[in-house]
Design a protein around this motif. Sequence first.
Motif, PDB file in Angstrom:
ATOM      1  N   THR A 219      43.799 -38.030  12.436  1.00 49.58           N
ATOM      2  CA  THR A 219      43.736 -38.605  13.991  1.00 49.58           C
ATOM      3  C   THR A 219      42.626 -37.735  14.505  1.00 49.58           C
ATOM      4  O   THR A 219      41.351 -38.774  15.372  1.00 49.58           O
ATOM      5  CB  THR A 219      45.179 -38.031  14.757  1.00 49.58           C
ATOM      6  OG1 THR A 219      46.368 -38.630  14.072  1.00 49.58           O
ATOM      7  CG2 THR A 219      44.281 -38.766  16.375  1.00 49.58           C
ATOM      8  N   GLU A 220      41.845 -36.968  14.348  1.00 44.03           N
ATOM      9  CA  GLU A 220      41.343 -35.791  14.922  1.00 44.03           C
ATOM     10  C   GLU A 220      39.648 -36.495  14.347  1.00 44.03           C
ATOM     11  O   GLU A 220      39.035 -37.010  15.057  1.00 44.03           O
ATOM     12  CB  GLU A 220      41.189 -34.077  14.848  1.00 44.03           C
ATOM     13  CG  GLU A 220      42.507 -34.058  15.462  1.00 44.03           C
ATOM     14  CD  GLU A 220      42.538 -32.265  15.316  1.00 44.03           C
ATOM     15  OE1 GLU A 220      41.462 -31.488  15.040  1.00 44.03           O
ATOM     16  OE2 GLU A 220      43.451 -32.094  15.626  1.00 44.03           O
ATOM     17  N   ARG A 221      39.420 -36.400  12.727  1.00 43.79           N
ATOM     18  CA  ARG A 221      38.742 -36.761  12.566  1.00 43.79           C
ATOM     19  C   ARG A 221      38.358 -38.473  12.819  1.00 43.79           C
ATOM     20  O   ARG A 221      37.018 -38.240  13.130  1.00 43.79           O
ATOM     21  CB  ARG A 221      38.710 -37.343  10.764  1.00 43.79           C
ATOM     22  CG  ARG A 221      37.549 -37.278  10.068  1.00 43.79           C
ATOM     23  CD  ARG A 221      36.890 -36.647  10.153  1.00 43.79           C
ATOM     24  NE  ARG A 221      36.718 -35.796   9.390  1.00 43.79           N
ATOM     25  CZ  ARG A 221      37.038 -35.279   7.956  1.00 43.79           C
ATOM     26  NH1 ARG A 221      36.248 -36.293   6.878  1.00 43.79           N
ATOM     27  NH2 ARG A 221      36.853 -34.617   7.509  1.00 43.79           N
ATOM     28  N   GLN A 223      38.599 -39.194  16.049  1.00 43.54           N
ATOM     29  CA  GLN A 223      38.143 -39.425  17.435  1.00 43.54           C
ATOM     30  C   GLN A 223      36.590 -39.082  16.924  1.00 43.54           C
ATOM     31  O   GLN A 223      35.993 -40.287  17.976  1.00 43.54           O
ATOM     32  CB  GLN A 223      38.821 -38.155  18.502  1.00 43.54           C
ATOM     33  CG  GLN A 223      38.366 -38.000  19.400  1.00 43.54           C
ATOM     34  CD  GLN A 223      38.488 -39.271  20.047  1.00 43.54           C
ATOM     35  OE1 GLN A 223      39.646 -39.909  20.803  1.00 43.54           O
ATOM     36  NE2 GLN A 223      37.491 -39.663  20.833  1.00 43.54           N
ATOM     37  N   ARG A 224      36.938 -37.903  16.215  1.00 42.15           N
ATOM     38  CA  ARG A 224      35.323 -37.645  15.918  1.00 42.15           C
ATOM     39  C   ARG A 224      33.972 -38.742  15.810  1.00 42.15           C
ATOM     40  O   ARG A 224      32.840 -38.945  15.901  1.00 42.15           O
ATOM     41  CB  ARG A 224      35.131 -36.567  14.696  1.00 42.15           C
ATOM     42  CG  ARG A 224      35.721 -35.086  15.958  1.00 42.15           C
ATOM     43  CD  ARG A 224      34.695 -33.435  15.341  1.00 42.15           C
ATOM     44  NE  ARG A 224      35.357 -33.713  13.782  1.00 42.15           N
ATOM     45  CZ  ARG A 224      36.232 -33.482  13.748  1.00 42.15           C
ATOM     46  NH1 ARG A 224      37.199 -32.664  14.684  1.00 42.15           N
ATOM     47  NH2 ARG A 224      36.967 -33.289  12.761  1.00 42.15           N
TER      48      ARG A 224
END
Lengths: 509, 509
Positions: A219-221, A223-224
């Motif tokens: 998920t975080e990847r 977003q980035r």
Amino acid sequence: MSPHKHDASLKAIDLSHHLNSKSKARHPSPLKDIIRFMAVENMVTLAGGLPHPSLFPIYDATISISNPSKTGEMKLSLSNEQTDTPLSSFLQYGTSAGNAKLRQWCEEFTKRVHMPLYEDFETLLHTGNTNAWSKVVGLLCEEGDYILCESHIYPSAQAYWIPQGNLAAPVALDEQGIRDDALEQILRNWEITHPGVNRPHVLYLVSVGSNPTGVTMGTERRQRIYDICVKFDVIIVEDDPYFFLQYPEYSMGNQVEGQVISNEKFLASLVPSFLRFDYQGRVIRLESLSKTVAPGLRLGYFVANSLFTERLLRASEVETQDPSGMSQALVYGLMQQWGTEGYLTWLQTIRIEYQTRRDWIIKAFAKQFTLKPAAEVPEISSSEGIAALIGSVPIFSFVPPTGGMFIWTTFYLNQNPNFKKLQLDSAIEDPEQLFGHTLWENLAEELVLLTPGSYYYPWQGKDKVTTKARGAEPEIVNLRFSFSMATMEEMELGVARLAKVVKSSWQLE
Amino acid sequence: MSPHKHDASLKAIDLSHHLNSKSKARHPSPLKDIIRFMAVENMVTLAGGLPHPSLFPIYDATISISNPSKTGEMKLSLSNEQTDTPLSSFLQYGTSAGNAKLRQWCEEFTKRVHMPLYEDFETLLHTGNTNAWSKVVGLLCEEGDYILCESHIYPSAQAYWIPQGNLAAPVALDEQGIRDDALEQILRNWEITHPGVNRPHVLYLVSVGSNPTGVTMGTERRQRIYDICVKFDVIIVEDDPYFFLQYPEYSMGNQVEGQVISNEKFLASLVPSFLRFDYQGRVIRLESLSKTVAPGLRLGYFVANSLFTERLLRASEVETQDPSGMSQALVYGLMQQWGTEGYLTWLQTIRIEYQTRRDWIIKAFAKQFTLKPAAEVPEISSSEGIAALIGSVPIFSFVPPTGGMFIWTTFYLNQNPNFKKLQLDSAIEDPEQLFGHTLWENLAEELVLLTPGSYYYPWQGKDKVTTKARGAEPEIVNLRFSFSMATMEEMELGVARLAKVVKSSWQLE
């Protein structure tokens, strides 16, 4: 940064500057005028060139299908008695967009599963993700453009663009797929590294169970990556056939059998699609039914902003028309018969099957090699997942996949005496490539067939095909294992044959 | 000149200079190496990324189909028990060429029906003639090339090529389609008329029941056209969806009902395909099942020389893959169940149906207009077939079709007072186009919908869109009537409405 919650008032921004010249030059369909009049009451129409449906030789079909909620079968009936969607309407010419009710189902399913952030997305049927990707290149890329992609790439994706002079701009990978720092660096430095060449504006990726690397992006990847694409105005093409084949982390020696859970929990367990971050309409999803229903149907759909779907529809009209009506009828019928809940349960069932197969092949590795977390092996980076050793010699490593059908292995050659000999021979331009081909062929001769890593090299032009020229990591080769088809016994036999070839090649006997 | 009898020793000549640069640049499929090993006995294959067939939710299908030899139905069963062609093999990924047994059937059927002169032709499945034509343009035409075509052309055919800068080189038509003298003149004078521009090397035509003109090319004309194409090195693309819908000449006031005859007699009654003249392999046939089985199947096949089919296959691999497996299974099953003789009988049945419909619409014309052979009307060329008059005023003419689904009408405006007014108005650039659009719209408002002739103008560039700039015949407009869908009553009602609009517009009341 970008909003994380669904906001019904969000609309796609104007992305028309991404359309290539050919796509912009497509004329609107001349049939619009006629269609406007066709709906008029009491019209006698002598306009359409349709064959008469009474002359279709296919009347109805009764199909045995699986029952997702329990063992056993169900019957699916396709006939002309289904007055809202008679079989004859699927046998007739369709609009190139596909059957309206099936598209409606696709839209509702997309909302349920992916919860797109913006409101005015559209769906459009296509004839499978191979076709879908070729249409997206035809929509966005000028000849000669660079295309951002994973540094190991599905070969058919680039086989389409190579003849028209496009080139790969590969982005370095780790255990989550493309690295955001690598992507940003390529885009930020583009004018320096490629003076006078257009900066790439299309990113192609398989972000769940990638083919060939098997890795899934968290998920975080995502977003980035999304935020970088906003910053540099890049369209994200998410080719996602394995989305529903996501598995829990592999935990060594401690496998848990998969179980059917509630559909809500199932959906919550899946990494979010890029659609969940897309507040501008810059994501094009290529949805496939090939891994979840059957590839022979040649049926999938786009999810994209309406500007893109309109131009894609113009292309469909002259390149393919809509997918097979028999495939459309069958998929629509399945979804009606099962309901969306039944379909989600079906997806859970097959996810569990493939998870079991993933565990089989890792177990087969463990029978022949010593498996250790890569972090415990000094020669190997910890991001490589699990190392497979013979004695103290690290032979290969792999990231246990949490999605898809593939395990991507990296073989370490720096302790292989045969490779060392090739390296010392100044007449050999690319010892990695030569060794890799020989290893693959030796395996095939020992009766275990894998896919060589060289199939997945990104195409950067004729001057960049050797390991050195590509700037690829030295002293390694890759092999792709598929765990979708073989039985446990076959896997064990295949990996035993691999171990035999390795011992001989590494001279470890 | 060219040999007329089948000669098994004839082989296609080398036509590789016709391939465009993109087609030549396609890489060979990387899978060849793998496929070579897959067949080895006892191989454990962990190479393919196929979903497991046990996870296809479709088990078998029972389909009611028509019985060609008598009224009533037959049953067609598709299941995994058909061990040579199990249903699961159609649900799995296929080779992009299509199912081998279905291709074999296509080849045998081609031999039976068309008796190609040369031996080494091949068949390759495609997803319908729209797709097939786009692939042929992708095979042969460089951007900007002119394409030889009929001077009224099926719009989707050129909608594909317009965005890539191709232009039509229209060839004048008569009651048999393109004229050989006109074709020869264009090719012979090309360097003079188009200095510095490549001479066209692709001829696209619908030679049976052409869309929109409804005309069919006879045997002698075909021979002459073929010989010109040899002389000027032109590839003939024969888009032939209506081949089996050929009818006897229409004889005014003396219609004979169609009857099923022997299949041999039926085949002998059909005009020969260009394949019958093709001793060099320069004909590409686009075979369709859309008018003879069902368009929704999106399934047809190419017949061409093996050099072209190999390159077309490379394109299929990255653009579409093979047609829907459900469509393939259904068509293969139909042909097995019916046998080729049954299929030919089926084709006779539908031919008779459409012949009846052709006769209906001409009868409907006769109810409202006085029909006379054009030869008896001084104002009209005898090649225009039949003239339709009100009183002594010739309103329109048409060639009664001997194939297909369309009647192409030419309306004569020189006695229309409204048109005369437009002609005198110097502010109006193109009175024909304006009048044609108004007439079409008036008809639609009177509740009879036809297709305007303007849809079929060949695209010769932005500077050639008016009647004058196109060099088109002045003082006429065209309308296309389709007779495939309407009932006799609807046709009569529609033509009555047409007569009403005509009387008002021509001020004949």
